[in-house]
Structure formats: structure tokens, C-alpha cells
Scaffold this motif. Structure first.
Motif, short mmCIF file in Angstrom:
data_model
loop_
_atom_site.label_atom_id
_atom_site.label_comp_id
_atom_site.label_asym_id
_atom_site.label_seq_id
_atom_site.Cartn_x
_atom_site.Cartn_y
_atom_site.Cartn_z
N ALA A 35 0.82 -1.22 0.00
CA ALA A 35 0.00 0.00 0.00
C ALA A 35 0.85 1.26 0.00
O ALA A 35 0.53 2.26 -0.66
N LEU A 36 1.97 1.22 0.72
CA LEU A 36 2.85 2.40 0.76
C LEU A 36 3.53 2.64 -0.58
O LEU A 36 4.00 3.74 -0.85
N GLY A 37 3.58 1.60 -1.42
CA GLY A 37 4.17 1.76 -2.74
C GLY A 37 3.41 2.74 -3.61
O GLY A 37 3.98 3.31 -4.56
N LEU A 38 2.14 2.93 -3.30
CA LEU A 38 1.34 3.91 -4.04
C LEU A 38 1.87 5.33 -3.85
O LEU A 38 1.62 6.21 -4.69
N TYR A 39 2.57 5.54 -2.74
CA TYR A 39 3.12 6.87 -2.45
C TYR A 39 4.64 6.90 -2.58
O TYR A 39 5.28 7.81 -2.09
N LYS A 40 5.19 5.91 -3.28
CA LYS A 40 6.64 5.88 -3.50
C LYS A 40 7.10 7.12 -4.27
O LYS A 40 8.19 7.64 -4.05
N GLY A 41 6.25 7.59 -5.16
CA GLY A 41 6.63 8.74 -5.98
C GLY A 41 6.12 10.07 -5.48
O GLY A 41 6.12 11.05 -6.23
N ILE A 42 5.71 10.17 -4.19
CA ILE A 42 5.11 11.41 -3.70
C ILE A 42 6.12 12.56 -3.68
O ILE A 42 5.79 13.69 -4.04
N VAL A 43 7.36 12.29 -3.27
CA VAL A 43 8.36 13.37 -3.21
C VAL A 43 8.70 13.88 -4.61
O VAL A 43 8.67 15.10 -4.85
N PRO A 44 9.00 13.00 -5.59
CA PRO A 44 9.20 13.50 -6.94
C PRO A 44 7.94 14.16 -7.52
O PRO A 44 8.04 15.11 -8.30
N LEU A 45 6.77 13.65 -7.12
CA LEU A 45 5.53 14.27 -7.60
C LEU A 45 5.40 15.69 -7.06
O LEU A 45 5.02 16.61 -7.79
N TRP A 46 5.70 15.87 -5.78
CA TRP A 46 5.72 17.23 -5.22
C TRP A 46 6.77 18.08 -5.96
O TRP A 46 6.53 19.25 -6.24
N GLY A 47 7.92 17.46 -6.24
CA GLY A 47 8.97 18.18 -6.93
C GLY A 47 8.55 18.61 -8.33
O GLY A 47 9.01 19.63 -8.85
N ARG A 48 7.67 17.83 -8.96
CA ARG A 48 7.15 18.19 -10.28
C ARG A 48 5.98 19.16 -10.19
O ARG A 48 5.94 20.18 -10.88
N GLN A 49 5.03 18.84 -9.33
CA GLN A 49 3.76 19.56 -9.34
C GLN A 49 3.79 20.89 -8.59
O GLN A 49 3.09 21.83 -8.97
N ILE A 50 4.55 20.97 -7.50
CA ILE A 50 4.56 22.23 -6.74
C ILE A 50 5.18 23.36 -7.56
O ILE A 50 4.57 24.44 -7.69
N PRO A 51 6.36 23.19 -8.15
CA PRO A 51 6.87 24.27 -9.02
C PRO A 51 5.93 24.54 -10.20
O PRO A 51 5.74 25.69 -10.59
N TYR A 52 5.38 23.47 -10.76
CA TYR A 52 4.44 23.62 -11.87
C TYR A 52 3.25 24.48 -11.48
O TYR A 52 2.86 25.42 -12.18
#
Length: 381
Positions: free
Chosen positions: A230-247
Motif C-alpha cells: 500500500a505504501l508503494g502507491l506513495y513511493k513517488g510522492i516526493v518527486p511528484l511534489w517536486g514536479r507539481q509544486i513548481p508547476y
């Protein structure tokens, strides 16, 4: 539009409510039976006794709004306002991201396997040959649901945080530092929005880049959880924040600034005097220009998200080692500029169109008055 005649209005309601016959039932007669003016004007044949003038008797009225009367507008920054912004965000993000699924599919595969998907045109050719026309919309369900959830949080919370930070700063400091407030408000909103998006994004990338993994969300979600936990669903949360927050910071701050400049320097007419179609055209143009900047700023993190969600157990270091810094910044960028520019322009167009539909003004274009001016206007009122 031609005005609606009285007879047309009456046809929408039972005729007994409008009957002029003294022997017929009339709702306004029943409710206004104690009104002396009404009784006198509606009883020409009968000399009714004078009604009581006791102060304890209150006049009651019954009023039906005519069909062409405008409805009550939503009050700015009320719960209804934020609910409308949330609904607009669902429509703007969910529908637009689903519409560009074929472009997103090619882009993700170019990032993961550049030897096979060498260019945009060859990428479409490979997908068509291997997966057919249906393959172009692989992963559309997690795309629609994930970005609808993200859009709800992104736009709804942006409006909330923008107002919250503006109130903290006050009119004078808001006028001076409004860009910083736009940046802070959009960043705060995106942190929440990505928590909603991340599980859907993980399944989407796996479905799109690994043919045979799953057909869509229904079978891909449990298969992903079984494989990664289940935690694997959020494996990419930090890179996702890194992509989406600046975006998102670029998306909202640049949009607000661009639209304000268009109204200030490009349109001779004040915004409130411009037609709604012109305002929506400006929203689309401002959104498209903002989208180009968004794509450039967030592209390295977008490559990381695709790499990490595709390879089991992969790390950021693995991505940098395999793709290189230049590859992280440029691989798939031209396609993403076209996709994100169109996407962002359409999102702002749909979002502001929905706001206009429910009676709200379009976003941006009017800078708030400094404290001194605001106080002077308040004194005049």
C-alpha cells in the motif's frame, strides 16, 4: 432574447394562482386575506367590512420569481464560492487530462524507453502498431479520477489560501507582494492536491508503460498494491511534489500576472466592462502562456516520476545515472510543452467558464486597491 410575456410566465404555474374570477380559488387571496389594500382592489362587487387594524396581525406575501429574473449570485469567499471553485477544478483538470491521454502515453514511453520511442511521430506509430487505436487511451480511468481529485483540491484550496494569506498580509502588503501570495497559496494547495493524485498516478504510469501489466484501474490497482504494498502507491510522492509544486506555483502566479498585464496594457476597456467571451479568451491565452513556463520548470521532476513508477525499487540516483542531468531536463520536453500549454490554457478556460456559469467573475485581472485607497472608498460609502 425576447422578453417572456405574462401569459408565458403564467403557463408555468397552475392557472388557479392567476385566476381573476372572484369565485375561483386563488393563493394570493388566501395569503393576503388580511391585507386591506389587496382586499379593496380585488373585491369590486362586494362591500367588505373594514379589516381589523390590530398591530398583532401581520401582512403576509407570497411571491414567485418570474423566469427571466436573475438568480441570487454566489457571495464571494462563502462556502458556496469554495464549493463552486472545487467543482470547476474537477471539470477543468479531469476532462483536460483525460483528453490528452494519447499525448501523455507517448510522452511517458519516450521517457522510459527512448531507444524504442525516438520521436513523437514514431512513438504514435509504435503504439498504433503494437496496441491499436484502443492503446492510445490506455490508463484513461486513473487519469480521469486522479486529476479530477487533484483539480478539486488544487483550485478549491488555492482560492482558500489566496484569501487567507491576503487577509494576513492586509490590503497594502497584498498590493506590494501579491505575487508572493499567489506563490504561497498555490504551493499550499498543491501539497494537498498531490496526496489525492499520487495513488492514481502510480497506477497510471505502470499501466501505460508496461503493456500486459493491467488493462486499467480496476485490475491495475490491486495488482500494484500486491506487488509494491500500500505504501508503494506513495513511493513517488516526493518527486511528484517536486514536479507539481513548481508547476502549480508557476501556473497560478504567472497566470495571475499575465492576465493582469493583458488587461492593463493590452485591453483599453476595464475588465468589468469587457464581454464574458473576451474575458474567457484572455483566460485561455494567459493559461497557455503560463503552461509553457510550467512545462519547462517541472519537466526534470516529471521524468523522475515516470522513471520511479516504472522500475520496481528504483531510486532518484538510478534515474540520474541512467538519464543524466541533460536527459532529465530535455527528454520528452517539446511534446510536454505542447501538451501542457494546451492543457493549462484549456483548464483556465473551463474553470473560468464554470465560474461565469454560476455567476462568479473570472480569475485575475483586477489588482486590489492599497489600504489608503480602500479606506477612502469605505469612508465614502
Amino acid at each position: 432574447m425576447a422578453p417572456i410575456s405574462d401569459s408565458s410566465k403564467q403557463s408555468l404555474l397552475p392557472s388557479c394562482l392567476y385566476s381573476s374570477s372572484p369565485n375561483s380559488f386563488s393563493l394570493d387571496r388566501l395569503l393576503n386575506s388580511n391585507n386591506p389594500t389587496f382586499a379593496a382592489s380585488h373585491s369590486p362587487k362586494l362591500d367588505a367590512p373594514a379589516p381589523s387594524t390590530s398591530p398583532s396581525i401581520k401582512t403576509r406575501t407570497f411571491m414567485i420569481a418570474s423566469p427571466n429574473e436573475p438568480g441570487k449570485k454566489i457571495e464571494m469567499y462563502s462556502p458556496q464560492f469554495y464549493a463552486a471553485c472545487t467543482a470547476g477544478g474537477i471539470l477543468s483538470c479531469g476532462l483536460t487530462h483525460m483528453a490528452v491521454t494519447p499525448l501523455d502515453l507517448v510522452k511517458c514511453n519516450m521517457q522510459i524507453d527512448p531507444a524504442k520511442y525516438k520521436s513523437i511521430s514514431s512513438g504514435f506509430g509504435v503504439l498504433l502498431k503494437e496496441q491499436g487505436l484502443r492503446g492510445f487511451f490506455r490508463g484513461w480511468v486513473p487519469t480521469l479520477l486522479g486529476y479530477s481529485a487533484q483539480g478539486a483540491c488544487k483550485f478549491g484550496f488555492y482560492e482558500f489560501f489566496k484569501k487567507y494569506y491576503s487577509d494576513l498580509a492586509g490590503p497594502e502588503y497584498f498590493a506590494k507582494y501579491k505575487t508572493l501570495i499567489y506563490l504561497a497559496g498555490s504551493a499550499s494547495a498543491e501539497v494537498i492536491a498531490d496526496i489525492a493524485l499520487c495513488p492514481f498516478e502510480a497506477v497510471k504510469v505502470r499501466v501505460q508503460t508496461q503493456p500486459g501489466f493491467a488493462r486499467g484501474l480496476a485490475d491495475g490497482f490491486p495488482k500494484f498494491v500486491k506487488s509494491e504494498g500500500a505504501l508503494g502507491l506513495y513511493k513517488g510522492i516526493v518527486p511528484l511534489w517536486g514536479r507539481q509544486i513548481p508547476y502549480t506555483m508557476m501556473k497560478f502566479a504567472s497566470f495571475e500576472t499575465i492576465v493582469e498585464m493583458i488587461y492593463k496594457y493590452g485591453i483599453p476597456t476595464p475588465k468589468d466592462q469587457c464581454s464574458k467571451s473576451l474575458q474567457l479568451g484572455i483566460s485561455f491565452a494567459g493559461g497557455y502562456i503560463a503552461g509553457v513556463f510550467c512545462a519547462i520548470v517541472s519537466h526534470p521532476a516529471d521524468n523522475l516520476v515516470s522513471f520511479l513508477n516504472n522500475a520496481k525499487g528504483a531510486t532518484v540516483g538510478d534515474a540520474v545515472k541512467k538519464m543524466g542531468l541533460w536527459g532529465l531536463c530535455t527528454r520528452g520536453l517539446p511534446l510536454r510543452i505542447v501538451m501542457i500549454g494546451t492543457l493549462t490554457g484549456a483548464q483556465w478556460g473551463i474553470y473560468d467558464a464554470f465560474k461565469v456559469f454560476v455567476g462568479l467573475p473570472t480569475t485575475g485581472g483586477v489588482a486590489p486597491a492599497p489600504a489608503a485607497t480602500a479606506a477612502a472608498e469605505l469612508a465614502k460609502a
